[in-house]
Scaffold this active site. Structure first.
Site, mmCIF file in Angstrom:
data_model
loop_
_atom_site.group_PDB
_atom_site.id
_atom_site.type_symbol
_atom_site.label_atom_id
_atom_site.label_comp_id
_atom_site.label_asym_id
_atom_site.label_seq_id
_atom_site.Cartn_x
_atom_site.Cartn_y
_atom_site.Cartn_z
ATOM 1 N N HIS A 76 49.128 44.014 50.714
ATOM 2 C CA HIS A 76 48.804 43.266 49.484
ATOM 3 C C HIS A 76 49.064 41.773 49.688
ATOM 4 O O HIS A 76 48.277 40.926 49.266
ATOM 5 C CB HIS A 76 49.682 43.749 48.316
ATOM 6 N N LYS A 81 41.374 48.613 54.170
ATOM 7 C CA LYS A 81 42.100 49.885 54.207
ATOM 8 C C LYS A 81 41.361 50.893 53.311
ATOM 9 O O LYS A 81 41.218 52.054 53.642
ATOM 10 C CB LYS A 81 43.524 49.630 53.723
ATOM 11 N N SER A 96 50.599 51.288 53.065
ATOM 12 C CA SER A 96 50.114 51.887 51.821
ATOM 13 C C SER A 96 51.305 52.066 50.889
ATOM 14 O O SER A 96 52.416 52.359 51.354
ATOM 15 C CB SER A 96 49.500 53.255 52.119
HETATM 16 P P1 AMP Z 1 46.259 49.283 45.761
HETATM 17 O O1 AMP Z 1 47.467 48.665 45.172
HETATM 18 O O2 AMP Z 1 46.524 50.424 46.659
HETATM 19 O O3 AMP Z 1 45.193 49.570 44.721
HETATM 20 O O4 AMP Z 1 45.626 48.175 46.701
HETATM 21 C C1 AMP Z 1 45.299 46.904 46.221
HETATM 22 C C2 AMP Z 1 44.508 46.173 47.258
HETATM 23 O O5 AMP Z 1 45.282 46.033 48.443
HETATM 24 C C3 AMP Z 1 43.237 46.938 47.664
HETATM 25 O O6 AMP Z 1 42.166 46.023 47.833
HETATM 26 C C4 AMP Z 1 43.644 47.563 48.964
HETATM 27 O O7 AMP Z 1 42.566 47.834 49.827
HETATM 28 C C5 AMP Z 1 44.536 46.496 49.548
HETATM 29 N N1 AMP Z 1 45.397 47.076 50.582
HETATM 30 C C6 AMP Z 1 46.207 48.165 50.457
HETATM 31 N N2 AMP Z 1 46.796 48.441 51.641
HETATM 32 C C7 AMP Z 1 46.347 47.526 52.529
HETATM 33 C C8 AMP Z 1 46.569 47.290 53.915
HETATM 34 N N3 AMP Z 1 47.376 48.071 54.637
HETATM 35 N N4 AMP Z 1 45.934 46.247 54.495
HETATM 36 C C9 AMP Z 1 45.092 45.460 53.778
HETATM 37 N N5 AMP Z 1 44.841 45.629 52.475
HETATM 38 C C10 AMP Z 1 45.445 46.650 51.850
#
Ligand code: AMP
Length: 281
Positions: free
Chosen positions: A37, A149, A185
């Site tokens: 993030h 991701k 993640s």
């Molecule tokens: P989330 O909180 O899981 O909904 O993710 C929010 C944003 O962060 C989304 O655009 C995800 O794709 C991105 N994101 C999550 N994990 C990663 C990672 N390991 N590398 C790059 N972006 C990420």
């Protein structure tokens, strides 16, 4: 850094910033923030005057009630992290604020939401489209940042922007990994220490697949990767597909003229992780 819980207060602030000629970068998240993030926030800060980060665990994108219940919520930690990274505004609305009435919106993204995550998590991308559209309508950023991701999610968001004609540039950001290769993640923090060790075998198999793509046919490689991951008794592959990056069709041959991405979903007990790699051929 300011924290907003109401749509009207955030809209008012953003309107003022835009009137003053500032550009707005937007990073939507569900919180439980990690370096993945933060890489999006850093990129947004570099490319915009103001960076808005939303933190909202969106119920409509969870097809599994337990997954929603167990999803990590660490707002205090997240806000200190965002402060240290120099985010300008956090949008942290309640469920009532985002969904005063139940949403009945139905999206059909054709092939894009029928395969992989779409096939295994019914309704997931409909929920993603609903919330991202709502957030875009509130923030109307110049640029919005998404991580590769969630490779299929990026394809869906780009299609959403095309259909809705939002004047928003979607910026795709690379996957950030742990030192042992595991894609970062929020769900990683739910893994037991033992499962966490085994989780590294997912990316290990994907990286090996890149090497083997020079000598193995597509179907043979798909079988190999699936069997290699499943050989670890703590891991169970839900799917491993090699798709073209634009239409997400399964490819049959390396000769096809498209960018090819290998996407995997794996279960470790109750925890489900996804990852992907782009093939060099
Ligand atoms: P989330 O909180 O899981 O909904 O993710 C929010 C944003 O962060 C989304 O655009 C995800 O794709 C991105 N994101 C999550 N994990 C990663 C990672 N390991 N590398 C790059 N972006 C990420």
């Amino acid at each position: 850094m300011k924290v907003f819980e109401s749509i009207s207060a955030l809209t008012q602030e953003i309107t003022q910033q835009k009137a003053a000629g500032k550009t707005i970068g937007f990073v939507p998240t569900m919180g439980a923030l990690h370096d993945g993030h933060c890489s999006l926030v850093a990129r947004s800060k570099k490319e915009n005057d103001i960076t808005v980060v939303s933190i909202f665990v969106n119920p409509t994108q969870f097809n599994d009630k337990n997954d929603l219940k167990n999803y990590p919520r660490t707002f205090e930690k997240d806000s200190s992290l965002l402060e240290s990274f120099g985010a300008d505004f956090i949008f942290h609305p309640s469920e009532q604020e985002m969904y005063p009435t139940q949403s009945t919106e139905v999206w059909d993204f054709g092939q894009l939401d029928k395969v992989m995550e779409g096939a295994h998590r019914p309704g997931h991308f409909n929920g993603v489209a609903i919330i991202v559209k709502k957030l875009f309508e509130i923030v109307i950023p110049h640029k919005a940042y998404f991580g590769l991701k969630d490779f299929q999610q990026v394809a869906i968001i780009k299609e959403l922007v095309k259909r809705t004609q939002f004047p928003i540039e979607i910026v795709e950001c690379p996957i950030i990994r742990e030192p042992d290769g595991l894609a970062m993640s929020s769900r990683n923090m739910l893994l037991s220490p033992e499962a966490r060790l085994h989780a590294a075998n997912i990316s290990k198999a994907l990286f090996e697949a890149i090497q083997l793509s020079a000598s193995m046919e597509v179907d043979e490689l798909k079988k190999y990767v699936t069997e290699t991951i499943n050989a670890d008794p703590m891991l169970l592959v839900e799917y491993f597909e090699i798709v073209d990056s634009l239409r997400l069709r399964s490819i049959k041959s390396w000769d096809e003229k498209c960018v090819k991405v290998g996407c995997v979903a794996v279960k470790l007990g109750n925890i489900r992780l996804i990852d992907n790699v782009t093939f060099p051929i």
